[in-house]
Motif scaffolding. Structure first.
Motif, PDB file in Angstrom:
ATOM      1  N   THR A 148       9.733  66.682  56.019  1.00 46.80           N
ATOM      2  CA  THR A 148       9.953  67.809  55.119  1.00 46.80           C
ATOM      3  C   THR A 148       8.691  68.643  54.951  1.00 46.80           C
ATOM      4  O   THR A 148       8.758  69.808  54.596  1.00 46.80           O
ATOM      5  N   ARG A 149       7.530  68.035  55.182  1.00 46.69           N
ATOM      6  CA  ARG A 149       6.288  68.811  55.086  1.00 46.69           C
ATOM      7  C   ARG A 149       5.689  69.084  56.463  1.00 46.69           C
ATOM      8  O   ARG A 149       4.519  69.448  56.585  1.00 46.69           O
ATOM      9  N   ASP A 368      19.629  69.385  48.651  1.00 50.90           N
ATOM     10  CA  ASP A 368      18.304  68.893  48.993  1.00 50.90           C
ATOM     11  C   ASP A 368      17.757  67.935  47.946  1.00 50.90           C
ATOM     12  O   ASP A 368      17.008  67.022  48.260  1.00 50.90           O
ATOM     13  N   VAL A 491      12.458  71.081  48.221  1.00 49.00           N
ATOM     14  CA  VAL A 491      11.371  71.795  48.883  1.00 49.00           C
ATOM     15  C   VAL A 491      11.829  73.231  49.133  1.00 49.00           C
ATOM     16  O   VAL A 491      12.816  73.458  49.828  1.00 49.00           O
ATOM     17  N   ARG A 493      10.822  75.709  50.905  1.00 48.82           N
ATOM     18  CA  ARG A 493      10.904  76.167  52.282  1.00 48.82           C
ATOM     19  C   ARG A 493      12.227  75.723  52.929  1.00 48.82           C
ATOM     20  O   ARG A 493      12.895  76.483  53.620  1.00 48.82           O
TER      21      ARG A 493
END
Lengths: 640, 83
Positions: A148-149, A368, A491, A493
């Motif tokens: 996710t990052r 999410d 998140v 994004r």
């Protein structure tokens, strides 16, 4: 050097396969924090330094037995298509269960690279995983990732590339306890010179010992089958449990030995926030109160947001019109291009976009964060009355976005009966296109209460249909077994990306249909064909108390539900629908639009998933049902 | 540990309880298999995270949380270790 490889992403449900897939390929897989989003394999390509890699995102599975359709898809893909490599995505915070699956993958003897994903969560728990040791235990490369990052993915890709180019066989080997291992070997010896199969001998041996029905039916040699039976019986006698339990326990024993061997507790982990929040969200009273408020909030937020921007964008066509009228074009051409094409595009954007954009945004947050799974928990009881279990809630909820993925999503159900019921209910859920009709027409012109009333009627119908189907279809609803995903901070994004993926669908798929339909409509008007058409539909229109032109609009709604509204706007030359329809007509028009026939895309999905006959049944049933309902409401409203 | 001998259905254990799985009564082959693959194995220790009188039972097993529909939870036989 130009080489082509196929690799697959496999692993348990909800470990982040699709997130990794999207990051690697720039693909458009819908992701979300609940098990069972990916029900069909998706493909993407990467080309780099002369090698081309096809990446296949497989549905999440817990084992390679043949329990549900997703598992069969994944198992067959790996065994039959023999990918050059499989990336096994592992939820690092749930090592034991994820290793349980990995051990089976290893039995299939495909080269594996392990992505130790969600590593941030393990760190939060105060645990460190020794990836080198894990790699040594398994005999496979292991890479830590936080998908996710976007962390660790470059390294993962490099590892994969190395493995592909080196061509050394990255197949691990795992030994079970002596009693089981001896019998597996005995089987393997027999199988090796007896059977030619796409599956490796060791995999066949274990599956036969486990009495996996699909494998038993695939093996024709009676000697091997009877040997398997004898050995299974021996194991059952030694352990006093079914052979299935014996082998599963055996696998878990290996998995937990490895997990314990590589995990180091560094410090006391932070208190699990997810557990604390769940005490409120899943509380038998507060949970439902919060859910009710959430639903109302979403409704009013989307409505107000949509209403405001819809008006603003709608003014756009008035600004453009004077310029366009001055263009030196024959009037009929101008009508087709301007009224048909450009106004169609503008009304598509003005009427639809302001409602679906905030709606998709909120939907993505719910997905999410893992909140959707909480809703599944809270509504499991209700769902049982409708003949499906809590897992069905998730496709049904997705249906608010679009019915098509929802119908495909019913594959998470294990049985045909459940799938049929869930699919029928999914087609009745007001999708974003129908939300546009409810909010843009009914809420704007009659007030939000009437819009809520339409929802209430629609939900009552869903309830009724569910209860009836449940009562009259053979069998009882099957049970729920689902992993509860941790709640996590969404998140931004990923949410924006998710919203964009869905909106892009609107521009590339829906907009062309809307514009074409508008042009067709304009042609019909220019050639004076509307009158005969609406004359033909007149009896139906009178039955529901609608103006004949409104029924023409309803016909166009078969292509896309928003079109009912856009067509009305085209007829009127304005979006002020109150000019043409009385409040009663607005209500009936809205109601019928919401309930009749799922659009062509939905019908196509039904045909694909359930077959022609059932799709036909559902379609006819809903069209006739909606018209009768429209007629009844008309009768009632006229009488009183 | 005097309760250790009492066998009950998983659905009857109250929230916060700790049990050991004993076996399955009549759940159907598919469900028995799935439960075991998810870690609900004979001999395994399971914590009951959430159990209202209706709806699914949430348990903690092998380090993660699992929702089990009430119908199935009624057929999972357990021994109570801790109430």
């Amino acid at each position: 050097m130009n080489r082509f490889f196929t690799i697959a992403l496999a692993g348990n449900a909800n470990v982040g396969k699709s997130v990794i897939f999207n990051q690697l390929t720039g693909g458009n897989q819908i992701t979300g924090n609940w098990p069972g989003k990916t029900v069909e394999k998706a493909e993407g390509f990467i080309e780099q330094e002369g090698i081309k890699i096809r990446i296949v995102d497989l549905p999440g599975i817990y084992s390679l037995s043949t329990y549900s359709e997703e598992e069969i898809i994944a198992r067959e893909f790996i065994a039959k298509e023999k990918p050059d490599l499989v990336i096994d995505v592992i939820d690092a915070s749930n090592l034991e269960r994820n290793l349980f699956f990995l051990l089976q993958l290893v039995e299939l003897e495909v080269p594996v690279v392990v992505a130790l994903n969600q590593y941030d969560i393990v760190e939060e728990q105060g645990i460190e995983i020794d990836d080198k040791k894990l790699s040594a235990f398994l005999g496979l490369p292991v890479v830590k990732t936080i998908a996710t990052r976007n962390k660790g993915l470059t390294e993962l890709f490099e590892t994969v590339k190395d493995a592909l180019l080196k061509e050394e066989k990255l197949t691990g080997h795992i030994l079970y306890g002596k009693e089981v291992e001896d019998r597996i070997r005995k089987m393997v010896r027999e199988i090796q010179h007896e059977i030619n199969s796409i599956y490796p001998a060791r995999f066949i041996a274990i599956k036969l010992l486990e009495k996996d029905p699909a494998m038993v039916s695939e093996i024709s040699s009676p000697e091997i089958l009877s040997l398997a039976e004898t050995l299974s019986k021996e194991l059952e006698e030694i352990h006093g449990e079914s052979v299935e339990s014996v082998i599963i326990s055996e696998r878990y024993a290996v998995a937990s030995r490895i997990a314990e061997g590589v995990s180091i507790r560094k410090k006391e982990g932070r208190v699990n926030i997810s557990d604390r929040l769940d005490r409120i969200f899943l509380h038998r009273v507060w949970g439902n109160v919060i859910l009710a408020f959430l639903v109302l909030f979403v409704f009013f937020f989307v409505f107000r947001f949509g209403e405001f921007f819809s008006e603003k964008i709608g003014e756009l066509s008035k600004i453009i019109e004077p310029y366009f009228v001055r263009l030196p074009l024959p009037p009929y051409l101008r009508d087709i291009i301007f009224k048909g094409g450009i106004e169609g595009a503008i009304s598509g954007i003005a009427i639809v976009l302001p409602y679906i954009a905030p709606f998709y945004f909120i939907l993505s947050i719910l997905e999410d964060s893992g909140f959707l799974a909480r809703i599944a928990f809270l509504t499991d009881n209700l769902m049982h009355k409708l003949g499906v279990h809590g897992k069905a809630f998730i496709p049904l909820f997705e249906s608010f976005g679009c019915n098509v993925p929802a119908i495909m999503g019913t594959r998470v159900m294990e049985r045909d009966r459940d799938r049929f019921i869930a699919s029928v209910l999914a087609t009745l859920v007001p999708c974003s296109a129908r939300t546009v009709v409810i909010l843009g027409l009914v809420a704007v012109f009659l007030g939000p209460l009437y819009a809520l009333l339409i929802y209430a009627i629609d939900f009552s119908i869903i309830y009724l249909v569910g209860v009836l189907l449940n009562k009259y279809m053979k069998g009882t609803p099957s049970g729920l077994i689902m992993e509860m995903p941790r709640l996590r901070k969404p998140v931004l994004r990923i949410i924006l990306r998710q919203t964009w993926i869905r909106l892009k669908e609107f521009f590339t798929f829906a907009m062309p249909i809307i514009i074409c339909a508008n042009i067709v409509m304009e042609l019909l008007i220019l050639t004076n064909s509307i009158e005969p058409l609406s004359g033909f539909l007149n009896p139906l229109a009178r039955f529901m108390g609608l103006p004949p032109l409104a029924t023409v609009a309803l016909i166009f709604g078969v292509f896309r539900k928003e079109l009912t509204l856009i067509m009305l706007a085209t007829f009127l030359g304005t979006t002020n629908f109150a000019l043409m329809l009385s409040p009663q007509q607005i209500f009936i028009f809205g109601l019928v639009s919401v309930i009749y026939i799922p659009c062509v895309a939905t019908i196509a999905a039904l045909v694909r998933e359930l077959g022609r006959f059932k799709a036909f049944l559902i379609t006819i049933g809903e069209v006739v049902g909606a018209f009768i309902l429209g007629g009844l409401v008309n009768l009632i409203l006229t009488l009183f | 540990m005097e309760n250790a001998e009492i066998r009950v259905a998983l659905s009857d254990v109250s929230e916060g309880g700790k049990v050991k799985v004993v076996g399955f009564s009549n759940v159907g082959a598919g469900f028995t298999r799935r439960l075991q693959e998810m870690g609900v194995l004979p001999g395994e220790t399971v914590n009951i995270v959430r159990n209202a009188s209706y709806g699914p039972v949430e348990i903690r097993v092998k380090g993660s949380n699992l929702l089990i529909g009430r119908g199935i939870a009624r057929k999972v036989i357990v021994e109570v270790i801790d109430e």
